[in-house]
Scaffold this active site. Structure first.
Site, PDB file in Angstrom:
ATOM      1  N   CYS A 138      -4.220   3.401  21.147  1.00 22.28           N
ATOM      2  CA  CYS A 138      -3.965   2.110  21.823  1.00 22.28           C
ATOM      3  C   CYS A 138      -2.753   2.226  22.741  1.00 22.28           C
ATOM      4  CB  CYS A 138      -3.716   1.010  20.781  1.00 22.28           C
ATOM      5  SG  CYS A 138      -5.214   0.412  19.988  1.00 22.28           S
ATOM      6  N   CYS A 145      -7.126   2.058  12.862  1.00 20.05           N
ATOM      7  CA  CYS A 145      -6.503   1.072  13.745  1.00 20.05           C
ATOM      8  C   CYS A 145      -7.148  -0.295  13.500  1.00 20.05           C
ATOM      9  CB  CYS A 145      -6.685   1.476  15.208  1.00 20.05           C
ATOM     10  SG  CYS A 145      -5.945   0.266  16.345  1.00 20.05           S
ATOM     11  N   HIS A 163     -14.738   0.928  -1.858  1.00 22.90           N
ATOM     12  CA  HIS A 163     -13.650   0.052  -1.391  1.00 22.90           C
ATOM     13  C   HIS A 163     -12.651   0.802  -0.528  1.00 22.90           C
ATOM     14  CE1 HIS A 163     -14.436  -2.917  -4.943  1.00 22.90           C
ATOM     15  NE2 HIS A 163     -15.336  -3.014  -3.989  1.00 22.90           N
ATOM     16  N   GLN A 212     -14.979   1.909  -7.317  1.00 21.60           N
ATOM     17  CA  GLN A 212     -14.263   0.795  -6.696  1.00 21.60           C
ATOM     18  C   GLN A 212     -12.819   1.215  -6.435  1.00 21.60           C
ATOM     19  OE1 GLN A 212     -15.384  -3.227  -8.710  1.00 21.60           O
ATOM     20  NE2 GLN A 212     -15.685  -1.661 -10.274  1.00 21.60           N
ATOM     21  N   ASN A 213     -12.404   2.301  -7.027  1.00 27.28           N
ATOM     22  CA  ASN A 213     -11.011   2.735  -6.946  1.00 27.28           C
ATOM     23  C   ASN A 213     -10.704   3.366  -5.589  1.00 27.28           C
ATOM     24  OD1 ASN A 213     -10.951   1.925  -9.583  1.00 27.28           O
ATOM     25  ND2 ASN A 213     -11.117   3.991 -10.425  1.00 27.28           N
ATOM     26  N   ARG A 253       1.596   1.885  -3.506  1.00 27.98           N
ATOM     27  CA  ARG A 253       0.437   2.416  -4.242  1.00 27.98           C
ATOM     28  C   ARG A 253       0.153   3.857  -3.846  1.00 27.98           C
ATOM     29  NH1 ARG A 253      -4.225  -1.672  -3.850  1.00 27.98           N
ATOM     30  NH2 ARG A 253      -5.243  -0.258  -5.331  1.00 27.98           N
ATOM     31  N   TYR A 255       0.809  -1.217   0.000  1.00 30.47           N
ATOM     32  CA  TYR A 255       0.000   0.000   0.000  1.00 30.47           C
ATOM     33  C   TYR A 255       0.843   1.269   0.000  1.00 30.47           C
ATOM     34  CZ  TYR A 255      -4.154  -2.736   0.008  1.00 30.47           C
ATOM     35  OH  TYR A 255      -5.130  -3.609  -0.393  1.00 30.47           O
ATOM     36  N   ASN A 263     -15.529   0.650 -21.812  1.00 31.50           N
ATOM     37  CA  ASN A 263     -14.397  -0.180 -21.406  1.00 31.50           C
ATOM     38  C   ASN A 263     -13.421  -0.341 -22.575  1.00 31.50           C
ATOM     39  OD1 ASN A 263     -13.916  -1.477 -18.745  1.00 31.50           O
ATOM     40  ND2 ASN A 263     -13.432  -3.241 -20.036  1.00 31.50           N
TER      41      ASN A 263
END
Ligand code: BV8
Length: 248
Positions: free
Chosen positions: A149, A124, A116, A98-99, A66, A63, A219
């Site tokens: 935490c 957390c 998403h 969805q991105n 990304r 991630y 598409n």
């Protein structure tokens, strides 16, 4: 040859669903195209709660990569055409994406549901503190810990605020999309840049058809579920959307 244009006169509503293809022309790799994201990272290892439990460093490397990539990319004319349609249609427009790359928001989309999640938010994995904006990238250094935490004397790992495979989407998001589909005015459903392979998003076109919607797909090539759409416009969304959508 001038392309057909969506007819959205009167009280017609437009519900749009976008997938990774709408960001491809911004330079963000899609998931399933050759060389796509999932090829270099086994999906179940980097986009699932099990994968995070097994190897949080690997997930955070994925991630972080990304976040860095998405931050360096810019919205393209396809994103901007959707903003213009929103400005023109106002409450008759809703964009479900969805991105997680944040490009719709950066382009100016506001009537937007990021079903998403969003790359640039963390939360957390152990306590119920609210998700927060987080642009940081974590690799090599220690994993990010939750300070709430820590203050409570326990160890809480931060995780990306992303819906992983096997995780439920936010019910409020699904309710908002469902509520938009109800109503008596004519509904047009437009999917853009998605292979239609991930549920529940891949099921939206069938729900729209049940509501009597006119269905469109833009598409780069016909995906497996192309037969579910009345209209299919083949081409890159950055070129097609500015011609297909009403001007701002
Ligand atoms: C859920 C976040 C209830 C991650 C994503 C077994 C166990 C558990 C669940 C399941 C299971 N079997 C099935 C399921 C359901 C599962 C699912 O659908 N799996 C699939 C693989 C079969 N769904 C879930 O788990 C969802 N939750 O169902 O909860 C539940 C719970 C437990 C058990 C059962 C049910 C959660 C799904 C969300 C997963 N998270 N993203 C991240 O991004 O890091 S999904 C991920 O794939 C992306 O978000 C992306 O949206 C999505 C789909 O990909 P696309 O966007 O369509 O991209 P793709 O590359 O596939 O296609 C791009 C298209 O664009 C191509 O067609 C290409 O031709 C085109 N294109 C390319 N360039 C252009 C272009 N088009 C136009 N212009 C261009 N320039």
């Amino acid at each position: 040859m001038p392309r057909e244009r969506l007819r959205l006169g009167g009280n017609a509503r437009l519900l749009v669903l976008t997938g990774a293809g709408v960001s491809a022309e911004s330079g963000i790799p899609t998931f399933r195209a050759a060389g796509g994201l999932w090829e270099s990272h086994p999906i179940e290892k980097v986009a699932s709660p099990e994968g995070f439990r097994e190897d949080p460093e690997r997930v955070w490397r994925f991630y972080s990569e990304r976040r860095r990539k998405a931050r360096a990319c810019e919205p393209n004319p396809g994103h901007r055409a959707l903003v213009a349609a929103e400005e023109r249609l106002q409450h008759r427009f809703l964009l479900a994406t969805q991105n997680v790359d944040g490009l719709h928001r950066r382009a100016g989309s506001r009537r937007l549901v990021e079903i998403h999640g969003n790359l640039f938010q963390s939360r957390c994995a152990h306590c119920d503190r609210a998700p927060f904006d987080d642009e940081r990238t974590y690799e090599g250094e220690a994993l990010p810990l939750c300070d709430a935490c820590e203050a409570a004397g326990r160890m809480g790992l931060l995780r990306p605020h992303i819906v992983w495979f096997g995780e439920l989407l936010d019910p409020a998001h699904l309710q908002r999309i469902d509520a938009f589909m109800q109503g008596n005015e004519r509904l047009v459903f437009l999917a853009v840049g998605t292979s239609g392979s991930v549920y529940p998003a891949a099921g939206f076109v069938s729900a729209a058809r049940r509501m009597g919607a006119e269905t469109w797909l833009v598409n780069a090539e016909p995906p497996d579920n192309v037969g579910l759409f009345e209209h299919f416009v083949e081409g890159p969304s950055g070129q097609v959307l500015p011609e297909l959508l009403p001007l701002g």
